[in-house]
Design a protein around this motif. Structure first.
Motif, PDB file in Angstrom:
ATOM      1  N   ALA A  38     -22.784  70.108  40.606  1.00  0.00           N
ATOM      2  CA  ALA A  38     -22.901  71.410  39.934  1.00  0.00           C
ATOM      3  C   ALA A  38     -23.847  72.322  40.715  1.00  0.00           C
ATOM      4  CB  ALA A  38     -23.392  71.225  38.505  1.00  0.00           C
ATOM      5  N   ALA A  39     -24.946  71.774  41.196  1.00  0.00           N
ATOM      6  CA  ALA A  39     -25.888  72.577  41.984  1.00  0.00           C
ATOM      7  C   ALA A  39     -25.235  73.032  43.281  1.00  0.00           C
ATOM      8  CB  ALA A  39     -27.153  71.774  42.281  1.00  0.00           C
ATOM      9  N   TYR A  40     -24.454  72.160  43.895  1.00  0.00           N
ATOM     10  CA  TYR A  40     -23.794  72.537  45.145  1.00  0.00           C
ATOM     11  C   TYR A  40     -22.796  73.669  44.914  1.00  0.00           C
ATOM     12  CZ  TYR A  40     -21.427  72.308  49.596  1.00  0.00           C
ATOM     13  OH  TYR A  40     -20.890  72.644  50.814  1.00  0.00           O
ATOM     14  N   ARG A  41     -22.049  73.591  43.818  1.00  0.00           N
ATOM     15  CA  ARG A  41     -21.081  74.659  43.513  1.00  0.00           C
ATOM     16  C   ARG A  41     -21.778  76.007  43.373  1.00  0.00           C
ATOM     17  NH1 ARG A  41     -18.825  70.610  40.488  1.00  0.00           N
ATOM     18  NH2 ARG A  41     -19.751  71.323  38.541  1.00  0.00           N
ATOM     19  N   LYS A  42     -22.990  76.000  42.810  1.00  0.00           N
ATOM     20  CA  LYS A  42     -23.736  77.246  42.634  1.00  0.00           C
ATOM     21  C   LYS A  42     -24.374  77.720  43.939  1.00  0.00           C
ATOM     22  CE  LYS A  42     -24.915  76.478  37.791  1.00  0.00           C
ATOM     23  NZ  LYS A  42     -25.990  76.172  36.833  1.00  0.00           N
ATOM     24  N   LEU A  43     -24.866  76.787  44.750  1.00  0.00           N
ATOM     25  CA  LEU A  43     -25.624  77.150  45.942  1.00  0.00           C
ATOM     26  C   LEU A  43     -24.763  77.363  47.187  1.00  0.00           C
ATOM     27  CD1 LEU A  43     -28.688  74.780  45.540  1.00  0.00           C
ATOM     28  CD2 LEU A  43     -28.648  77.261  45.210  1.00  0.00           C
ATOM     29  N   ASN A  93     -36.000  78.793  33.162  1.00  0.00           N
ATOM     30  CA  ASN A  93     -34.842  77.974  32.777  1.00  0.00           C
ATOM     31  C   ASN A  93     -34.830  77.696  31.283  1.00  0.00           C
ATOM     32  OD1 ASN A  93     -33.744  77.781  35.330  1.00  0.00           O
ATOM     33  ND2 ASN A  93     -34.813  75.891  35.814  1.00  0.00           N
ATOM     34  N   ASP A  98     -31.507  76.555  29.126  1.00  0.00           N
ATOM     35  CA  ASP A  98     -31.372  75.205  29.668  1.00  0.00           C
ATOM     36  C   ASP A  98     -32.523  74.368  29.103  1.00  0.00           C
ATOM     37  OD1 ASP A  98     -30.845  72.926  31.063  1.00  0.00           O
ATOM     38  OD2 ASP A  98     -30.828  73.873  33.046  1.00  0.00           O
TER      39      ASP A  98
END
Length: 139
Positions: A38-43, A93, A98
């Protein structure tokens, strides 16, 4: 005391790895993102911008760890600045909804900041080193 220095080194390694994989894509290191897709998709879409920032954070944490292990005031101040920034990010956050990550991160980072600001820790970094003592006696 050593645990904080180790934490800084670990943070430097992780932010350096993230920055490297965001700047130079398509290497074997990219597999590390399987831990947090998920972090990779955002970054990934902004990797050219945030990748160098992660590398800068990594370098900053390396410098802070050197200052920390050498008990330099600037190392303590830099560490307090890094952890304070983390507290602020976790608070943002939390406010954005979150609750799990923001709340857990805020609790951990705040506890670490509380530790760093304790008088016993602060005074450890305010005492002159042997080198500073010997140079002041020569003058």
């Amino acid at each position: 005391m050593a645990a904080v220095g180790i934490f800084l080194i670990f943070g430097a390694c992780m932010s350096g790895l993230a920055g490297t994989t965001l700047v130079w894509r398509g290497t074997r290191l990219d597999r590390v993102w399987e831990l947090n897709p998920a972090a990779y998709r955002k970054l990934a879409p902004i990797g050219g911008t945030v990748g160098p920032l992660f590398l800068l954070l990594s370098a900053t944490m390396v410098v802070a760890s050197v200052g920390w292990f050498k008990h330099r005031v600037w190392g303590w101040r830099l560490t307090v600045g890094i952890v304070s920034t983390q507290v602020a990010g976790d608070l943002i956050n939390l406010v954005r909804g979150d609750l799990l990550r923001g709340g857990a991160g805020l609790a951990i980072a705040s506890g670490l900041l509380f530790y760093l600001l304790r008088p016993k820790v602060r005074t450890t970094f305010q005492q002159p080193t042997n080198l500073e003592r010997s140079s002041s006696t020569r003058q």
